[in-house]
Design a protein around this motif. Structure first.
Motif, PDB file in Angstrom:
ATOM      1  N   PRO A 168       0.871  -1.257  -0.129  1.00  0.00           N
ATOM      2  CA  PRO A 168       0.025  -0.055   0.136  1.00  0.00           C
ATOM      3  C   PRO A 168       0.742   1.474  -0.220  1.00  0.00           C
ATOM      4  O   PRO A 168       2.139   1.283   0.274  1.00  0.00           O
ATOM      5  CB  PRO A 168      -0.845   0.125   1.264  1.00  0.00           C
ATOM      6  N   LEU A 169       0.199   2.397  -0.395  1.00  0.00           N
ATOM      7  CA  LEU A 169       0.717   3.508  -0.301  1.00  0.00           C
ATOM      8  C   LEU A 169       0.951   4.135   1.102  1.00  0.00           C
ATOM      9  O   LEU A 169      -0.046   3.829   1.865  1.00  0.00           O
ATOM     10  CB  LEU A 169       0.085   4.646  -1.017  1.00  0.00           C
ATOM     11  N   THR A 170       2.078   4.707   1.430  1.00  0.00           N
ATOM     12  CA  THR A 170       2.010   5.276   2.886  1.00  0.00           C
ATOM     13  C   THR A 170       2.699   6.417   2.936  1.00  0.00           C
ATOM     14  O   THR A 170       3.520   6.946   1.825  1.00  0.00           O
ATOM     15  CB  THR A 170       3.182   4.310   3.668  1.00  0.00           C
ATOM     16  N   PHE A 171       2.587   7.422   3.857  1.00  0.00           N
ATOM     17  CA  PHE A 171       3.128   8.740   3.879  1.00  0.00           C
ATOM     18  C   PHE A 171       3.858   8.777   5.537  1.00  0.00           C
ATOM     19  O   PHE A 171       2.856   8.603   6.391  1.00  0.00           O
ATOM     20  CB  PHE A 171       2.320   9.924   3.611  1.00  0.00           C
ATOM     21  N   ASP A 172       5.048   8.780   5.492  1.00  0.00           N
ATOM     22  CA  ASP A 172       5.546   8.649   6.636  1.00  0.00           C
ATOM     23  C   ASP A 172       6.941   9.754   6.799  1.00  0.00           C
ATOM     24  O   ASP A 172       7.734   9.767   5.904  1.00  0.00           O
ATOM     25  CB  ASP A 172       6.194   7.308   7.245  1.00  0.00           C
ATOM     26  N   ALA A 173       6.813  10.484   7.814  1.00  0.00           N
ATOM     27  CA  ALA A 173       8.122  11.562   8.060  1.00  0.00           C
ATOM     28  C   ALA A 173       8.506  12.460   6.639  1.00  0.00           C
ATOM     29  O   ALA A 173       9.407  12.778   6.328  1.00  0.00           O
ATOM     30  CB  ALA A 173       9.572  10.790   8.275  1.00  0.00           C
ATOM     31  N   GLY A 174       7.338  12.509   5.970  1.00  0.00           N
ATOM     32  CA  GLY A 174       7.386  13.526   4.891  1.00  0.00           C
ATOM     33  C   GLY A 174       7.667  12.821   3.567  1.00  0.00           C
ATOM     34  O   GLY A 174       7.981  13.116   2.688  1.00  0.00           O
ATOM     35  N   VAL A 175       7.552  11.443   3.719  1.00  0.00           N
ATOM     36  CA  VAL A 175       8.054  10.633   2.346  1.00  0.00           C
ATOM     37  C   VAL A 175       7.092   9.797   1.963  1.00  0.00           C
ATOM     38  O   VAL A 175       6.272   9.011   2.810  1.00  0.00           O
ATOM     39  CB  VAL A 175       9.184   9.730   2.740  1.00  0.00           C
ATOM     40  N   LEU A 176       6.427   9.941   0.837  1.00  0.00           N
ATOM     41  CA  LEU A 176       5.367   9.020   0.268  1.00  0.00           C
ATOM     42  C   LEU A 176       6.145   7.770  -0.184  1.00  0.00           C
ATOM     43  O   LEU A 176       7.125   8.049  -1.247  1.00  0.00           O
ATOM     44  CB  LEU A 176       4.754   9.752  -0.909  1.00  0.00           C
ATOM     45  N   ALA A 177       5.760   6.690  -0.045  1.00  0.00           N
ATOM     46  CA  ALA A 177       6.463   5.564  -0.495  1.00  0.00           C
ATOM     47  C   ALA A 177       5.190   4.366  -0.366  1.00  0.00           C
ATOM     48  O   ALA A 177       4.135   4.201  -0.073  1.00  0.00           O
ATOM     49  CB  ALA A 177       7.527   5.167   0.727  1.00  0.00           C
ATOM     50  N   LEU A 178       5.883   3.210  -0.818  1.00  0.00           N
ATOM     51  CA  LEU A 178       5.406   1.724  -0.826  1.00  0.00           C
ATOM     52  C   LEU A 178       5.639   1.062   0.459  1.00  0.00           C
ATOM     53  O   LEU A 178       6.570   0.767   0.578  1.00  0.00           O
ATOM     54  CB  LEU A 178       5.528   1.040  -2.120  1.00  0.00           C
ATOM     55  N   GLY A 179       4.614   0.618   1.224  1.00  0.00           N
ATOM     56  CA  GLY A 179       4.681   0.123   2.573  1.00  0.00           C
ATOM     57  C   GLY A 179       5.089  -1.469   2.419  1.00  0.00           C
ATOM     58  O   GLY A 179       5.080  -2.110   1.055  1.00  0.00           O
ATOM     59  N   ASP A 180       5.076  -2.106   3.366  1.00  0.00           N
ATOM     60  CA  ASP A 180       5.136  -3.496   3.550  1.00  0.00           C
ATOM     61  C   ASP A 180       3.634  -4.100   2.960  1.00  0.00           C
ATOM     62  O   ASP A 180       2.702  -3.685   3.111  1.00  0.00           O
ATOM     63  CB  ASP A 180       5.436  -4.102   4.931  1.00  0.00           C
ATOM     64  N   PRO A 181       4.113  -5.554   2.513  1.00  0.00           N
ATOM     65  CA  PRO A 181       2.664  -6.045   2.009  1.00  0.00           C
ATOM     66  C   PRO A 181       1.448  -6.353   2.918  1.00  0.00           C
ATOM     67  O   PRO A 181       1.945  -6.512   4.221  1.00  0.00           O
ATOM     68  CB  PRO A 181       3.268  -7.221   1.390  1.00  0.00           C
ATOM     69  N   GLU A 182       0.350  -5.795   2.349  1.00  0.00           N
ATOM     70  CA  GLU A 182      -0.829  -6.227   3.060  1.00  0.00           C
ATOM     71  C   GLU A 182      -1.778  -6.841   2.285  1.00  0.00           C
ATOM     72  O   GLU A 182      -1.761  -6.877   1.112  1.00  0.00           O
ATOM     73  CB  GLU A 182      -1.188  -4.686   3.809  1.00  0.00           C
ATOM     74  N   THR A 183      -2.854  -7.553   2.965  1.00  0.00           N
ATOM     75  CA  THR A 183      -3.892  -7.958   2.438  1.00  0.00           C
ATOM     76  C   THR A 183      -5.019  -6.930   2.076  1.00  0.00           C
ATOM     77  O   THR A 183      -5.207  -6.272   2.946  1.00  0.00           O
ATOM     78  CB  THR A 183      -4.394  -9.129   3.090  1.00  0.00           C
ATOM     79  N   GLU A 184      -5.896  -6.979   1.024  1.00  0.00           N
ATOM     80  CA  GLU A 184      -6.847  -6.355   0.804  1.00  0.00           C
ATOM     81  C   GLU A 184      -7.885  -6.759  -0.009  1.00  0.00           C
ATOM     82  O   GLU A 184      -7.439  -8.127  -0.688  1.00  0.00           O
ATOM     83  CB  GLU A 184      -6.595  -4.826   0.176  1.00  0.00           C
ATOM     84  N   ARG A 185      -9.064  -6.799   0.136  1.00  0.00           N
ATOM     85  CA  ARG A 185     -10.316  -7.395  -0.642  1.00  0.00           C
ATOM     86  C   ARG A 185     -10.855  -6.651  -1.535  1.00  0.00           C
ATOM     87  O   ARG A 185     -11.188  -5.277  -1.531  1.00  0.00           O
ATOM     88  CB  ARG A 185     -11.465  -7.804   0.194  1.00  0.00           C
ATOM     89  N   VAL A 186     -10.809  -7.295  -2.906  1.00  0.00           N
ATOM     90  CA  VAL A 186     -11.257  -6.434  -3.992  1.00  0.00           C
ATOM     91  C   VAL A 186     -12.277  -7.051  -4.938  1.00  0.00           C
ATOM     92  O   VAL A 186     -12.285  -8.430  -4.754  1.00  0.00           O
ATOM     93  CB  VAL A 186     -10.087  -5.704  -5.059  1.00  0.00           C
TER      94      VAL A 186
END
Length: 251
Positions: A165-183
């Motif tokens: 998922p997309l993350t925003f931490d400490a002013g940085v937009l990045a791809l985070g660790d893998p997570e599950t989602e339902r689509v």
């Protein structure tokens, strides 16, 4: 959705354009189903400038050619043929008068891509809200970008995928660790592609699976997304530095 009389590029466009159109976010508002969307491609004023830019760069008269459509939504070698300076100029003209994110802040065309990630993360205004309402901004950009994930399970018309998922931490937009989602891979019998199978890699847009993609395609999608993330973060950093230097000078 499959229709053998429809050119592959048209079908591919519909696979990725239908999810936001269903929500009323872009394209025609007359309720066309997926199979009719490509006939209204010019009404997707967010995608069309990029498609025509790629077509011009590769010498094609058809912005809905299969490789062109795939390059915009997913990525691939054709993106490298688009001159970033020319593209930046074209986009500033195409979106003149609209509220955009960082389009007017770019001091260099380096990193400007004819890719959907650029439109979502740079042109759309949501990036401007990261420092005031990051939760909402990240959620919208996460849903709107094309993401890739591994199918964990399929139940009825829904699938569970693992993706970054997309993350925003400490002013940085990045791809985070893998997570599950339902689509959804289907809704009320309407699907954009055949039912995926566990272990396959799929692309997703909003709450829809757009289709199964190859390892090369997922790598291209990840690469294009990362180029855009790097551009966003470097632009934020440059702007913060300019503000800091101006404040120091005034002080």
């Amino acid at each position: 959705m499959t229709n053998e009389t429809v050119p592959t590029g048209h079908s591919l466009f519909a696979q990725y354009a239908y999810p936001p159109n269903e929500l009323g976010y872009c394209g025609p508002t007359d309720g066309d189903g997926p199979s009719e969307l490509a006939t209204h491609a010019k009404e997707f004023d967010g995608a069309w400038p990029y498609l025509t830019a790629i077509a011009d760069a590769v010498g094609s008269a058809d912005p809905l050619g299969e490789d062109i459509v795939r390059s915009y939504w997913v990525g691939g070698p054709s993106l490298g043929k688009v001159d970033p300076a020319v593209l930046l100029s074209r986009l500033r003209i195409a979106f003149k008068g609209q509220v955009t994110g960082l389009l007017g802040e770019l001091n260099t065309p380096t990193g400007v891509l004819a890719h959907h990630s650029f439109h979502v993360l740079v042109v759309y205004p949501w990036v401007r809200f990261l420092h005031t309402d990051a939760t909402t901004a990240v959620r919208v950009m996460q849903d709107c970008r094309i993401r890739w994930g591994t199918v964990e399970s399929v139940a009825g018309e829904q699938v569970v995928i693992t993706s970054r998922p997309l993350t925003f931490d400490a002013g940085v937009l990045a791809l985070g660790d893998p997570e599950t989602e339902r689509v959804n891979w289907s809704k009320d019998g309407v699907s954009l592609a055949p039912a995926p199978k566990p272990g396959e890699t799929v692309s997703a847009h909003w709450d829809w699976v757009c289709g199964t993609i190859t390892d090369d395609e997922s790598a291209a999608l990840e690469s294009a997304t990362q180029v855009t993330l790097d551009l966003v973060n470097s632009t934020w950093s440059e702007n913060v530095s300019v503000v800091a230097r101006s404040a120091h000078t005034r002080g």
